[in-house]
Scaffold this motif. Structure first.
Motif, PDB file in Angstrom:
ATOM      1  N   ARG A  45      36.833  47.322  46.311  1.00 29.19           N
ATOM      2  CA  ARG A  45      38.226  48.198  46.064  1.00 29.19           C
ATOM      3  C   ARG A  45      38.587  48.721  47.206  1.00 29.19           C
ATOM      4  N   ASN A  46      40.039  48.803  47.477  1.00 28.35           N
ATOM      5  CA  ASN A  46      40.748  49.266  48.678  1.00 28.35           C
ATOM      6  C   ASN A  46      40.681  48.581  49.649  1.00 28.35           C
ATOM      7  N   LEU A  47      40.711  47.310  49.644  1.00 27.35           N
ATOM      8  CA  LEU A  47      40.637  46.309  50.828  1.00 27.35           C
ATOM      9  C   LEU A  47      42.260  45.806  50.601  1.00 27.35           C
ATOM     10  N   MET A  48      42.738  45.629  51.785  1.00 26.28           N
ATOM     11  CA  MET A  48      44.230  45.256  51.895  1.00 26.28           C
ATOM     12  C   MET A  48      44.038  43.720  52.249  1.00 26.28           C
ATOM     13  N   VAL A  49      45.326  43.356  52.108  1.00 26.49           N
ATOM     14  CA  VAL A  49      45.432  41.733  52.522  1.00 26.49           C
ATOM     15  C   VAL A  49      45.125  41.531  53.876  1.00 26.49           C
ATOM     16  N   LYS A  50      44.566  40.516  54.130  1.00 29.11           N
ATOM     17  CA  LYS A  50      44.061  40.269  55.492  1.00 29.11           C
ATOM     18  C   LYS A  50      42.656  40.674  56.206  1.00 29.11           C
ATOM     19  N   ALA A  51      42.058  41.424  54.970  1.00 28.04           N
ATOM     20  CA  ALA A  51      40.693  41.930  55.386  1.00 28.04           C
ATOM     21  C   ALA A  51      39.938  40.777  55.423  1.00 28.04           C
ATOM     22  N   LYS A  52      38.881  40.922  56.102  1.00 25.26           N
ATOM     23  CA  LYS A  52      38.024  39.831  56.231  1.00 25.26           C
ATOM     24  C   LYS A  52      36.611  40.405  55.820  1.00 25.26           C
ATOM     25  N   VAL A  53      35.907  39.470  54.711  1.00 23.24           N
ATOM     26  CA  VAL A  53      34.455  39.668  54.424  1.00 23.24           C
ATOM     27  C   VAL A  53      33.549  38.829  55.275  1.00 23.24           C
ATOM     28  N   VAL A  54      32.518  39.433  55.757  1.00 22.08           N
ATOM     29  CA  VAL A  54      31.720  38.456  56.818  1.00 22.08           C
ATOM     30  C   VAL A  54      30.065  38.832  56.148  1.00 22.08           C
ATOM     31  N   LEU A  55      29.372  38.053  56.576  1.00 18.32           N
ATOM     32  CA  LEU A  55      27.943  38.315  56.369  1.00 18.32           C
ATOM     33  C   LEU A  55      27.265  38.765  57.669  1.00 18.32           C
ATOM     34  N   ILE A  56      26.273  39.746  57.392  1.00 18.74           N
ATOM     35  CA  ILE A  56      25.810  40.337  58.464  1.00 18.74           C
ATOM     36  C   ILE A  56      24.199  40.251  57.975  1.00 18.74           C
ATOM     37  N   ASP A  57      23.466  40.118  59.050  1.00 20.11           N
ATOM     38  CA  ASP A  57      21.744  39.893  58.752  1.00 20.11           C
ATOM     39  C   ASP A  57      21.191  41.339  59.032  1.00 20.11           C
ATOM     40  N   ALA A  58      19.988  41.514  58.852  1.00 17.00           N
ATOM     41  CA  ALA A  58      19.213  42.967  59.001  1.00 17.00           C
ATOM     42  C   ALA A  58      19.273  43.565  60.505  1.00 17.00           C
ATOM     43  N   SER A  59      19.668  42.817  61.315  1.00 13.15           N
ATOM     44  CA  SER A  59      19.767  43.476  62.512  1.00 13.15           C
ATOM     45  C   SER A  59      21.089  44.063  62.956  1.00 13.15           C
ATOM     46  N   GLY A  60      22.197  43.485  61.975  1.00 12.15           N
ATOM     47  CA  GLY A  60      23.634  44.022  62.046  1.00 12.15           C
ATOM     48  C   GLY A  60      24.527  42.942  62.803  1.00 12.15           C
ATOM     49  N   ALA A  61      23.836  41.991  63.028  1.00 13.65           N
ATOM     50  CA  ALA A  61      24.690  40.882  63.729  1.00 13.65           C
ATOM     51  C   ALA A  61      25.563  39.973  62.800  1.00 13.65           C
ATOM     52  N   GLN A  62      26.793  39.769  63.061  1.00  9.42           N
ATOM     53  CA  GLN A  62      27.601  39.118  62.102  1.00  9.42           C
ATOM     54  C   GLN A  62      27.513  37.592  62.412  1.00  9.42           C
ATOM     55  N   LEU A  63      27.318  36.928  61.279  1.00  6.43           N
ATOM     56  CA  LEU A  63      27.282  35.416  61.402  1.00  6.43           C
ATOM     57  C   LEU A  63      28.455  34.874  61.519  1.00  6.43           C
ATOM     58  N   ALA A  64      28.672  33.843  62.110  1.00  6.27           N
ATOM     59  CA  ALA A  64      30.121  33.036  62.209  1.00  6.27           C
ATOM     60  C   ALA A  64      30.295  32.448  60.884  1.00  6.27           C
TER      61      ALA A  64
END
Length: 84
Positions: free
Chosen positions: A16-35
């Motif tokens: 909810r409340n995400l605008m166009v061009k927002a990106k959804v990414v996967l992050i691991d337990a350490s908080g690092a974003q996966l490419a």
């Protein structure tokens, strides 16, 4: 961002409340974003759902989804879920 399910290496979530061009990414337990994977919101509606297929490179562990606005700021985060 609400995690719904993980089935056959496909993550489903609602938002909810995400605008166009927002990106959804996967992050691991350490908080690092996966490419990979990354899903870009293309709907003009601020509510919807995303499905994200996890590549084989994503191993077992604890992960969550994070939404970033077009400037790269964190705007939402799902609860943690386990990949086995």
């Amino acid at each position: 961002m609400n995690f719904v399910e993980l089935e056959n290496r496909v993550v489903a979530a609602t938002y909810r409340n995400l605008m166009v061009k927002a990106k959804v990414v996967l992050i691991d337990a350490s908080g690092a974003q996966l490419a990979d994977p990354v899903v870009t919101i293309t709907s003009r509606m601020p509510v919807g759902a995303v499905r994200m297929r996890l590549p084989e490179s994503v191993g077992p562990g604890t992960y969550c989804l994070m939404a970033l606005n077009s400037r790269g700021d964190v705007v939402a985060k799902s609860c943690a879920f386990e990949v086995t």
